[in-house]
Write a protein that holds these residues in place. Structure first.
Motif, short mmCIF file in Angstrom:
data_model
loop_
_atom_site.label_atom_id
_atom_site.label_comp_id
_atom_site.label_asym_id
_atom_site.label_seq_id
_atom_site.Cartn_x
_atom_site.Cartn_y
_atom_site.Cartn_z
N VAL A 162 -14.46 13.41 6.74
CA VAL A 162 -13.60 12.78 6.36
C VAL A 162 -12.57 13.05 5.16
CG1 VAL A 162 -15.16 10.42 7.09
CG2 VAL A 162 -15.09 10.94 4.92
N GLY A 163 -11.45 11.51 4.92
CA GLY A 163 -10.28 11.73 3.87
C GLY A 163 -8.96 12.44 4.36
N ARG A 164 -9.26 12.68 5.42
CA ARG A 164 -7.34 13.35 5.76
C ARG A 164 -6.62 11.86 5.99
NH1 ARG A 164 -8.30 17.78 10.00
NH2 ARG A 164 -8.87 19.84 8.69
N ASP A 165 -7.34 10.80 6.40
CA ASP A 165 -6.29 9.30 6.34
C ASP A 165 -5.79 8.87 5.51
OD1 ASP A 165 -6.86 8.72 9.95
OD2 ASP A 165 -8.62 9.73 8.33
N LEU A 166 -4.64 8.47 4.80
CA LEU A 166 -4.05 8.00 3.73
C LEU A 166 -3.59 6.57 4.72
CD1 LEU A 166 -2.52 10.44 1.81
CD2 LEU A 166 -4.78 9.78 1.25
N VAL A 167 -3.51 5.54 3.64
CA VAL A 167 -3.53 4.36 3.63
C VAL A 167 -2.79 3.81 2.49
CG1 VAL A 167 -4.38 3.67 5.85
CG2 VAL A 167 -5.39 3.14 3.44
N PRO A 168 -1.85 3.04 2.25
CA PRO A 168 -1.22 2.34 1.48
C PRO A 168 -2.58 0.53 1.20
CG PRO A 168 0.08 1.36 3.56
CD PRO A 168 -0.78 3.18 3.53
N ILE A 169 -2.05 0.79 -0.60
CA ILE A 169 -2.99 -0.66 0.10
C ILE A 169 -2.30 -1.45 -1.54
CG2 ILE A 169 -5.42 0.04 -0.01
CD1 ILE A 169 -5.74 0.69 -2.21
N CYS A 170 -2.77 -3.01 -0.45
CA CYS A 170 -2.39 -3.81 -2.31
C CYS A 170 -3.27 -4.92 -2.13
CB CYS A 170 -0.83 -4.60 -1.20
SG CYS A 170 -0.87 -6.06 0.10
N ARG A 171 -2.58 -6.38 -2.73
CA ARG A 171 -3.62 -7.19 -2.96
C ARG A 171 -3.54 -8.30 -1.69
NH1 ARG A 171 -2.28 -10.47 -8.43
NH2 ARG A 171 0.02 -9.74 -7.30
N PRO A 172 -4.78 -8.94 -0.92
CA PRO A 172 -4.70 -9.34 0.65
C PRO A 172 -3.01 -10.85 -0.11
CG PRO A 172 -6.73 -8.74 -0.42
CD PRO A 172 -5.80 -8.44 -1.44
N GLN A 173 -2.95 -10.81 -1.33
CA GLN A 173 -1.68 -12.36 -1.16
C GLN A 173 -0.71 -11.39 -1.51
OE1 GLN A 173 -4.41 -11.44 -3.81
NE2 GLN A 173 -3.63 -12.50 -5.23
N ASP A 174 -0.99 -10.05 -1.31
CA ASP A 174 0.70 -9.63 -1.49
C ASP A 174 1.05 -9.28 -0.13
OD1 ASP A 174 1.11 -10.41 -4.30
OD2 ASP A 174 0.32 -8.17 -4.69
#
Length: 301
Positions: A162-174
């Motif tokens: 695993v490890g090839r998949d990149l995703v952006p993350i933020c706070r749920p309210q944002d």
């Protein structure tokens, strides 16, 4: 030099009788007769020159000298027994020693290990301290999980996990105010210290024109990076496999669901010239199945 130590069988009889307070129960635990326990402890007392037990009703209670002796030899007896069992398991192919990055170990592998234990109850896994630059040759380690990309040297058998998949993350309210990749350009960007170019690669893949802003802060550990996002410091781009618990708990959200893979990931590695034990093969088959299941879930997300 003449050895002064009693025999291992005498020490085991002594330690079990002390733990259980009964010669009979000690005999049951060691699968011998009560007479064998009595004779072993008698030999031990003769060897030491003092009594290690005294009778109190039906129980055998340690004397003061016996307690002192148990405190001294008990840990060593346990260590010898544990080491012997571990070596027997290894010779029988039921022991696997692994080295892997702590972040992947804690965030991805540990939640899955109960499934492996249920499927292979006779196999014991142990984990060596992770050292990034150790060669994949140590006879004390069966397999390594390494961060890298293909091709690996011909001397190494490497299977992508695993490890090839990149995703952006933020706070749920944002997440509601982030509809397009371009919206992230207006947020403070947080980065991993070792991979500061991940944001630029992600924006380029999403079709966002540069130049891209420099990260507002960087962190050496993924856990710290996630905490910074949760605290409202900004947004981050991370490996999907390392944030499953945070997503499930609602601590972070993925505001833009577009697949993006890099060439770098986590690989299960072992020396190509070393035959795999049955236990290692079982672990390899199991962990690759876990990885394939994740890849299927990511594709559907």
């Amino acid at each position: 030099m003449r050895l002064q130590s009693p025999s291992i069988s005498e020490l085991h009889a002594f330690a079990q009788a002390a733990r259980l307070g009964s010669y009979t129960q000690a005999a049951d635990a060691l699968q011998v007769t009560q007479g064998a326990i009595s004779r072993a402890i008698a030999r031990l007392e003769e060897h030491l020159g003092f009594a290690v037990f005294e009778r109190q009703g039906r129980r055998s209670v340690l004397t003061t000298a016996g307690r002192q002796y148990l405190d001294a030899v008990g840990p060593a007896t346990f260590t010898i027994e544990s080491a012997t069992q571990a070596m027997r398991r290894k010779r029988e192919g039921r022991h696997v020693r692994l080295s892997m990055p702590p972040t992947l170990f804690s965030h991805w592998l540990i939640p899955r290990l109960p499934d492996f234990s249920a499927r292979h109850p006779g196999t014991v896994l142990s984990f060596a301290p992770y050292r990034r630059d150790d060669p994949i040759t140590s006879p004390d380690i069966d397999a390594w999980v390494r961060i890298g990309s293909m091709p690996f040297p011909e001397t190494v058998q490497a299977d992508y996990l695993v490890g090839r998949d990149l995703v952006p993350i933020c706070r749920p309210q944002d997440a509601l105010s982030i509809c397009r990749p371009q919206d992230l350009l207006r947020r403070p960007l947080l980065a991993h210290t070792n991979y500061p170019d991940n944001w630029a690669r992600w924006f380029e893949k999403m079709g966002c024109d540069g130049p891209y802003p420099a990260p507002a802060a960087d962190f050496e550990l993924v856990g710290m990076l996630v905490q910074a996002v949760v605290a409202g410091m900004g947004v981050a781009v991370v490996q999907r496999c390392l944030i499953e618990d945070d997503l499930a708990a609602g601590r972070v959200a993925i505001p833009v669901h577009r697949p993006f893979q890099i060439e770098r990931g986590y690989f299960l590695c072992q020396p190509a010239s070393r035959p795999a034990s049955h236990a290692l093969q079982d672990f390899r088959d199991w962990v690759l199945a876990q990885a394939r299941a994740d890849q299927g879930q990511y594709a559907q997300a």
